[in-house]
Enzyme design. Structure first.
Site, mmCIF file in Angstrom:
data_model
loop_
_atom_site.group_PDB
_atom_site.id
_atom_site.type_symbol
_atom_site.label_atom_id
_atom_site.label_comp_id
_atom_site.label_asym_id
_atom_site.label_seq_id
_atom_site.Cartn_x
_atom_site.Cartn_y
_atom_site.Cartn_z
ATOM 1 N N CYS A 44 0.816 -1.223 0.000
ATOM 2 C CA CYS A 44 0.000 0.000 0.000
ATOM 3 C C CYS A 44 0.847 1.269 0.000
ATOM 4 O O CYS A 44 0.419 2.305 -0.513
ATOM 5 C CB CYS A 44 -0.966 0.000 1.177
ATOM 6 S SG CYS A 44 -0.204 -0.293 2.782
ATOM 7 N N HIS A 67 -1.246 7.192 3.639
ATOM 8 C CA HIS A 67 0.205 7.040 3.634
ATOM 9 C C HIS A 67 0.820 8.205 2.859
ATOM 10 O O HIS A 67 0.442 8.473 1.721
ATOM 11 C CB HIS A 67 0.610 5.729 2.958
ATOM 12 C CG HIS A 67 0.332 4.504 3.779
ATOM 13 N ND1 HIS A 67 -0.161 4.546 5.065
ATOM 14 C CD2 HIS A 67 0.493 3.174 3.482
ATOM 15 C CE1 HIS A 67 -0.291 3.306 5.527
ATOM 16 N NE2 HIS A 67 0.096 2.465 4.582
#
Length: 468
Positions: free
Chosen positions: A158, A252
């Protein structure tokens, strides 16, 4: 799409499994049919199996609350009820590999969130906008597994979804030679919420096990190429990474430093980001962002809390582009790790649509004057610099007749027939074609799309046909 595909979630009670449940609610292509988890949850209603561990910000969909959870280890029982599964189990890597291969060998395609098969040479790791063509390795994988329909495809780590999409549009024209990346990763990437990870409050943890190796190696597979029966990793750019766990729920962020073979101007970089799109955008897939990369001119953007939901969490946000003293440029990237990062519904959209697009690209757009009705030729094809497809028609080779549900057939080349059979493509001839002998068509069950080929240029359109 007239037909929805029946899908299952293997590992449905965990955080990623829960995210799949929310993403599949009211999805136009996929109908959530089976929820599977460990033996501890099997036999319970989904609501009872998850209990107080529901971690999504939206309520659990009413449609899944009373669904009975199946045992994920009972592969045949799960596979027999679905067209394919999403896999999001939390198990040792060797056990994940074995389980995913068991589903594939049960002729149930697996689209996996797990890392176990990311470096299996014939398993495509797909980011739709970057390397959708890697699905062309699937026939080789099927041959190894001994399957006709089953296969495994995986998503990347991810954290890559923030910085790799920003580097990718710069690769072709400017040649990224090296990059340094520092990632700042939300706790949902560890499957945690703040009440289940109290040690992260008012804290940064400068280590995430295995994450730095993934961040350095996986992009090279994404940028690799198919050679024979495997995907060969790219050699460049070299990437070095540090990964931190930070006190954010989702999102993120990455600080990126990059150097180039041919140093672009800031304007050229911004233009490359603004103009970049991939198959997911071109085909208007249900989960795809309209604008893949969003650049923010404000000095303090992107911000995790403000920008992670851009385009329903499927876009990549970039900002703070400026020259660097050690590298050519530095900039900041952001993606939503449990939507863009773990939402492999988007990848599955691309897997199915890219299959249709790849075969459609092979249909003749120009026909020799002496071409006969119901004749499909196998052309060479190539994409030009401006993205247009050019076709050079071969002469017909040995033809293969396929019977349709009306008892008649149409002609196509043996080469196309063999490749289509290997990909599990069904053939259908429309009533119009049978009556007028002018329209040739193929049905692609992967996308529910019919491609009709007339005597002039080829065009893709939906036709009301009977599927068999």
């Amino acid at each position: 799409m007239d037909r929805q595909y029946k899908v299952g979630i293997v590992g449905a009670t965990g955080m990623v499994g829960q995210r799949f449940v929310t993403l599949l609610e009211n999805h136009p292509w996929f109908k959530l049919t089976v929820l599977a988890a460990s033996g501890r949850s099997a036999g319970k209603s989904y609501e009872d199996a998850v209990g107080s561990r529901w971690a999504m910000t939206t309520p659990m969909p009413e449609s899944v609350k009373k669904m009975t959870v199946l045992d994920a280890s009972k592969v045949e029982e799960v596979a027999s009820q679905v067209d394919f599964v999403f896999c999001a189990v939390n198990m040792p890597k060797d056990e994940i590999k074995a389980l995913e291969e068991a589903y594939a060998k049960a002729e149930c395609p697996v689209v996996s969130n797990n890392s176990a098969h990311r470096f299996t040479p014939d398993v495509p790791m797909v980011v739709p906008e970057i390397n959708a063509d890697h699905i062309e390795i699937i026939p080789a994988q099927r041959k190894r597994l001994g399957t006709k329909r089953g296969f495994i495809a995986v998503k990347s780590n991810c954290s890559l979804q923030s910085y790799v999409p920003a580097l990718h549009p710069l690769m072709k024209d400017f040649g990224v030679s090296k990059a340094l990346v520092c990632t700042y990763q939300a706790i949902s990437g560890a499957g945690k919420t703040f009440d289940r990870m109290p040690e992260i409050v008012d804290n940064v943890i400068p280590y995430i096990g295995g994450e730095e190796e993934k961040s350095e190696r996986e992009p090279l597979k994404l940028w690799g190429h198919i050679e024979g029966n495997e995907i060969v990793n790219a050699e460049k750019p070299t990437i070095t990474a540090q990964c931190f766990r930070v006190a954010c729920s989702d999102g993120h962020m990455a600080a990126v430093f990059a150097s180039f073979k041919r140093k672009p101007s800031e304007a050229e970089i911004k233009r490359a980001w603004a103009e970049f799109s991939g198959p997911a955008q071109e085909l208007a897939l249900p989960s795809a962002p309209k604008q893949f990369i969003h650049y923010f001119e404000q000095a303090d953007r992107p911000q995790t809390k403000l920008d992670r939901e851009t385009e329903n969490g499927m876009a990549v946000c970039v900002g703070r582009l400026r020259p660097d003293t050690q590298y050519d440029y530095k900039f900041v990237c952001l993606s939503h790790n449990t939507l863009r990062g773990a939402a492999i519904a988007n990848m599955t959209d691309a897997l199915r649509a890219e299959k249709m697009q790849a075969f459609a690209a092979r249909f003749c757009r120009r026909f020799p004057k002496d071409s006969t009705p119901f004749e499909l030729l196998w052309p060479r094809y190539a994409r030009t610099a401006d993205g247009e497809v050019e076709l050079d028609v071969f002469d017909p080779v040995e033809r293969y007749t396929v019977a349709d549900s009306f008892g008649e057939g149409f002609l196509l080349t043996e080469a196309l027939a063999q490749q289509a059979r290997a990909e599990g493509i069904s053939f259908v001839v429309s009533p119009d074609a049978l009556n007028a002998r002018k329209i040739r068509s193929l049905y692609f069950p992967a996308t529910g799309t019919f491609v009709a080929v007339g005597e002039g240029e080829a065009e893709s359109k939906r036709i009301n046909m009977k599927r068999f």
